[in-house]
Design an enzyme around this catalytic site. Structure first.
Site, PDB file in Angstrom:
ATOM      1  N   ASP A   7       8.098   1.950   6.868  1.00 22.81           N
ATOM      2  CA  ASP A   7       8.665   1.321   8.080  1.00 22.81           C
ATOM      3  C   ASP A   7       9.580   0.148   7.760  1.00 22.81           C
ATOM      4  O   ASP A   7      10.179  -0.441   8.658  1.00 22.81           O
ATOM      5  CB  ASP A   7       7.550   0.898   9.058  1.00 22.81           C
ATOM      6  CG  ASP A   7       6.519  -0.045   8.439  1.00 22.81           C
ATOM      7  OD1 ASP A   7       6.164   0.151   7.269  1.00 22.81           O
ATOM      8  OD2 ASP A   7       6.068  -0.975   9.140  1.00 22.81           O
ATOM      9  N   HIS A   8       9.727  -0.164   6.464  1.00 22.83           N
ATOM     10  CA  HIS A   8      10.611  -1.272   6.068  1.00 22.83           C
ATOM     11  C   HIS A   8      11.791  -0.802   5.208  1.00 22.83           C
ATOM     12  O   HIS A   8      12.674  -1.589   4.897  1.00 22.83           O
ATOM     13  CB  HIS A   8       9.820  -2.349   5.312  1.00 22.83           C
ATOM     14  CG  HIS A   8       8.775  -3.001   6.178  1.00 22.83           C
ATOM     15  ND1 HIS A   8       8.885  -4.280   6.656  1.00 22.83           N
ATOM     16  CD2 HIS A   8       7.617  -2.501   6.699  1.00 22.83           C
ATOM     17  CE1 HIS A   8       7.830  -4.564   7.426  1.00 22.83           C
ATOM     18  NE2 HIS A   8       7.054  -3.494   7.460  1.00 22.83           N
TER      19      HIS A   8
ATOM     20  N   HIS B 209      -0.665  -8.321   1.388  1.00 23.61           N
ATOM     21  CA  HIS B 209      -0.628  -7.052   2.104  1.00 23.61           C
ATOM     22  C   HIS B 209      -1.292  -6.001   1.212  1.00 23.61           C
ATOM     23  O   HIS B 209      -1.833  -6.342   0.163  1.00 23.61           O
ATOM     24  CB  HIS B 209       0.847  -6.751   2.414  1.00 23.61           C
ATOM     25  CG  HIS B 209       1.078  -5.687   3.421  1.00 23.61           C
ATOM     26  ND1 HIS B 209       0.331  -5.535   4.553  1.00 23.61           N
ATOM     27  CD2 HIS B 209       2.029  -4.699   3.472  1.00 23.61           C
ATOM     28  CE1 HIS B 209       0.800  -4.502   5.247  1.00 23.61           C
ATOM     29  NE2 HIS B 209       1.819  -3.979   4.608  1.00 23.61           N
TER      30      HIS B 209
HETATM   31 ZN   LIG Z   1       3.441  -2.774   5.316  1.00 19.05          ZN
HETATM   32 ZN   LIG Z   2       5.150  -2.853   8.309  1.00 18.79          ZN
END
Ligand SMILES: [Zn+2]
Ligand SMILES: [Zn+2]
Length: 306
Positions: free
Chosen positions: A66-67, A141
């Site tokens: 998603d990045h 993360h």
């Molecule tokens: Zn992520």
């Molecule tokens: Zn993300």
């Protein structure tokens, strides 16, 4: 000189009708920067009339899809648009290996492309331009992740127009006064620098922190920034889920903003479970009043912190 942030995507892993996945266009003084590149980044830049072919640098926080999914299309479009200007992409290790099977060997692109690998466990200055610097912010993360902190450099003071006329200042004297050096009038009398110059505004700064769990060290890194974007994937009632998935709640984002004493907080990277993100904004405002849930396409000016 403008510092302006345009939100291109503020949804977490999956897009919604109104939100794309993570990407931001940052007009920082005379540079055009892209931060993260979710799948719709290029479409959104085209729709908003942003000069995407002119991007100077791209900053990628981590290699979750998603990045980064918008990158192959963006990099290929540069070639189709006859870009020749060099480009540097900053990211944690492994991006080049993911992209080359899709865009072809880097050496065969019509523009010079530099893949700059950033360390994600310690903060360092990765870019030192004439008017600003960029440093990394170690984030927490599920995979190696870094945030980015963009800092305007302190500009020299401006010279007062009436002082030029009053003392008949030469170009060399104006330069000297701006540097804080001694300047004398025609009679050899020393002039007070404060009478000749007017201070320039405080430097502005923008910090991007996504994706990350709550960690106090982030507050240390972003101390006093003008504008902080911190992910707020969930409400605090889902704190257990947050820990497992390596994300933060709106309340935790606000706690970072409060501890760091930032000027303004933007919340984003929202879970698709929230149709109305005002609840996340309200939660953050309970401990940091200058907090706002972002919208895609919205433009935020960066001002000096008081
Ligand atoms: Zn992520
Ligand atoms: Zn993300």
């Amino acid at each position: 000189m403008t510092i302006q942030l345009t939100i291109l995507g503020s949804s977490s892993a999956v897009p919604t009708k109104t939100r794309n996945t993570s990407a931001q266009f940052l007009h920082f003084l005379n540079h055009r920067l892209l931060i993260d590149c979710g799948e719709a980044a290029i479409n959104t830049m085209v729709r908003l009339g942003l000069p995407f072919v002119q991007l100077d640098y791209i900053f990628i926080s981590h290699l979750h899809t998603d990045h980064i999914l918008g990158l192959p299309g963006l990099l290929s479009s540069f070639a189709l648009k006859n870009r020749t200007k060099p480009l540097t992409i900053f990211s944690p290790q492994g991006l080049k290996e993911l992209m080359e099977p899709l865009i072809g060997p880097t050496e065969q692109l019509p523009y010079p492309l530099n893949w700059s690998i950033v360390e994600t466990t310690e903060s360092m200055i990765i870019l030192d331009e004439k008017s600003f610097t960029v440093e990394t912010i170690p984030l927490f993360h599920r995979v190696p992740t870094t945030g980015y902190l963009f800092r305007e450099k302190q500009r020299p003071p401006n010279i007062k127009k009436d002082a030029i006329a009053k003392y008949g200042l030469s170009i060399d004297q104006i330069k000297a006064a701006k540097k804080g050096l001694e300047v004398q009038d025609a009679q050899g009398q020393l002039l007070d620098n404060q009478e000749l110059t007017i201070g320039s505004p405080l430097p502005r700064s923008y910090a991007y922190c996504s994706d990350t769990m709550y960690d106090e060290s982030v507050a240390e890194r972003v101390k006093g920034v003008s504008l902080l974007y911190h992910e707020a994937t969930y409400l605090d009632e889902l704190r257990d889920l947050v820990q497992a998935r390596g994300h933060a709640t709106a309340l935790e984002a606000a706690r970072i903003a409060q501890k760091a004493g930032v000027g303004q907080l933007l919340l984003g990277h929202f879970s698709t479970r929230y149709k109305d993100v005002s609840r996340l904004e309200q939660e953050a405002k309970t401990i940091f009043s200058n907090a706002y849930a972002v919208s895609d396409g919205r433009v935020y000016d960066v001002f000096s912190s008081p």
